[in-house]
Design an enzyme around this catalytic site. Sequence first.
Site, PDB file in Angstrom:
ATOM      1  N   HIS A   1     -34.059  23.896 -84.771  1.00  0.00           N
ATOM      2  CA  HIS A   1     -34.825  24.166 -83.558  1.00  0.00           C
ATOM      3  C   HIS A   1     -34.285  23.357 -82.388  1.00  0.00           C
ATOM      4  CE1 HIS A   1     -38.626  25.975 -85.576  1.00  0.00           C
ATOM      5  NE2 HIS A   1     -37.880  26.906 -85.048  1.00  0.00           N
TER       6      HIS A   1
ATOM      7  N   GLU B   1     -21.086  39.600 -91.731  1.00  0.00           N
ATOM      8  CA  GLU B   1     -21.452  38.210 -91.980  1.00  0.00           C
ATOM      9  C   GLU B   1     -21.045  37.758 -93.369  1.00  0.00           C
ATOM     10  OE1 GLU B   1     -25.726  37.773 -90.117  1.00  0.00           O
ATOM     11  OE2 GLU B   1     -25.484  39.746 -91.039  1.00  0.00           O
TER      12      GLU B   1
ATOM     13  N   ASP C   1     -23.110  32.979 -89.963  1.00  0.00           N
ATOM     14  CA  ASP C   1     -23.207  33.239 -91.400  1.00  0.00           C
ATOM     15  C   ASP C   1     -21.840  33.464 -92.023  1.00  0.00           C
ATOM     16  OD1 ASP C   1     -25.787  32.952 -92.451  1.00  0.00           O
ATOM     17  OD2 ASP C   1     -26.459  34.780 -91.470  1.00  0.00           O
TER      18      ASP C   1
ATOM     19  N   CYS D   1     -21.117  38.274 -82.068  1.00  0.00           N
ATOM     20  CA  CYS D   1     -22.407  37.837 -81.512  1.00  0.00           C
ATOM     21  C   CYS D   1     -22.831  36.471 -82.038  1.00  0.00           C
ATOM     22  CB  CYS D   1     -23.498  38.863 -81.801  1.00  0.00           C
ATOM     23  SG  CYS D   1     -23.808  39.163 -83.549  1.00  0.00           S
TER      24      CYS D   1
END
Length: 553
Positions: free
Chosen positions: A183, A410, A434, A481
């Site tokens: 976060h 990914e 990922d 992305c």
Amino acid sequence: MEIIGTGIGRGVAVGPVARMAPPQPEPSSAPSAIGADDELARAEAAAAAVAAELRRRSADTTGAAHDVLEAQALILEDPAVHASVTERLAAGITAERAVFDAFAGYRDLLAGMGGYLAERANDLEDLARRVIAELHDVPAPGVPDPGHPFVLVAHDLAPADTATLDLDRVLAIVTVEGGPTSHTAILAREKGLVAVVGAAGAAGLVDGETVVVDADAGRVTREPDAVALEAASERRARLAEEADAPVGPGRLADGTAVLLQANLGDPSGAAEALRLGAEGVGLFRTEFLFLDAERAPSRVAQQAAYEALFAAFEGQRVVVRVLDAGADKPLAFLGIRHEANPALGVRGIRALRQAEPVLRDQLAALGAAAAGHTVDLRVMAPMVATAEEARYFADLVREAGLPSAGVMIEVPAAALAARHVLAAVDFASIGTNDLTQYTMAADRELAGAAELQDPWHPAVLRLIGEVGEAGAALGRPIGVCGEAAADPLLAVVLVGLGATSLSMSASALAGVRAGLARVTTSDARRIARAALVAEDARAARAAAADEAAYTRD
């Protein structure tokens, strides 16, 4: 002396250190003097007060910050948390101890699950501390205020603190723990803060000492000399010049177009993305509609959210990723059981296949929302590993009447079999976060493996090159992305490897636009080749930088 971590963004800051105060000591295990009922009343009142404060803060924020604070408040109101505290109070302990033990149990459970949920473990620890502070009637743990601008250094930062930082005072953030998708990192990117996370050596920094925080290099320099300070000043001036440059479409020096788009987690970020020059949306994450919900949202509810996004980007390309959830982001209505290793379990397209009505409803809502707008809508599936999965998704997209079906690359298997995968769909977008994690077998949330979580590694770049070659051969556009696209030098490499569009946090658009404008297509390919033949990530970055410098000369 240099301290190495994971940089967030490209900025550089210079200033004195101010450390976050250490956490409160663990509550005593002494028995309660007032009884379980009174202790429960205290615990409930404290939790309600903290939840109200989090909601007060959330009302002053938007985007990811708002969502994170709301999610924190919901945890405090969760019946399961209430039941856990009540159960512990029956043993005759205090409210403080019951809260501490209840949240510790959940924290350890999440930490053991790995992936996305492991990164949420520290959030639970912060909530417990806030409730205990409320019980003691003392100030909650928070950001220091030394009375002047400072570099904030902490073991880790709680969402409630990161979301409401005073950007006029906080020059940069340095944390000992935390990964690139914590976060702290997510909110730092959104706010455009200079940050280095997972910097274990930062534990030795002391209040008042001057440091240079270089997010681009993932480095904190202690006791910088005059040369280092001058270099930092020059870097800040260059970044400010890039930020003030006229906004225009992404292009290489030879005129080759490279679409530069924004990653968005909900429609609230649309206006800022457009202001910073986003040419549409390259990744719209739809999880905000589903997370924390007891049942899947209706088509009508989804349609309203999608229409808000499409209205902002009329006439532009919008790439929507269908729900990316599963065992590491558990949603009860998907019916997925707990798994020992959720990062390798039933998630993404695998989870949606097991709950196909949820996917069909989402596709129908997207089609209905797009009907009244002129957006170039493209829909993609997460975590696709095989050509068969790609065909399955493409068939459903076309059955729903949507014009363009794509996949996220990914998983290394999908990259290595890119020609077969791309033959089944209309486009692909590479999720470098990922892809790096799975290629390097290094949990993207784990600070101890941060050195391996680097998309500059030639093994990762080779997989990206495989996808780029397949896209060129089949005439399929290839986007990137992941946050790798936000690194201006790496963006050049990605274009050299075959990427035709790049999507990133909106705050990174100016730097990438400026970096691409300095090179031609042949330059980008040459710089990419230099990185590909390097031994490791550090060498690849250095080789690309040397080649880019040669190009400018």
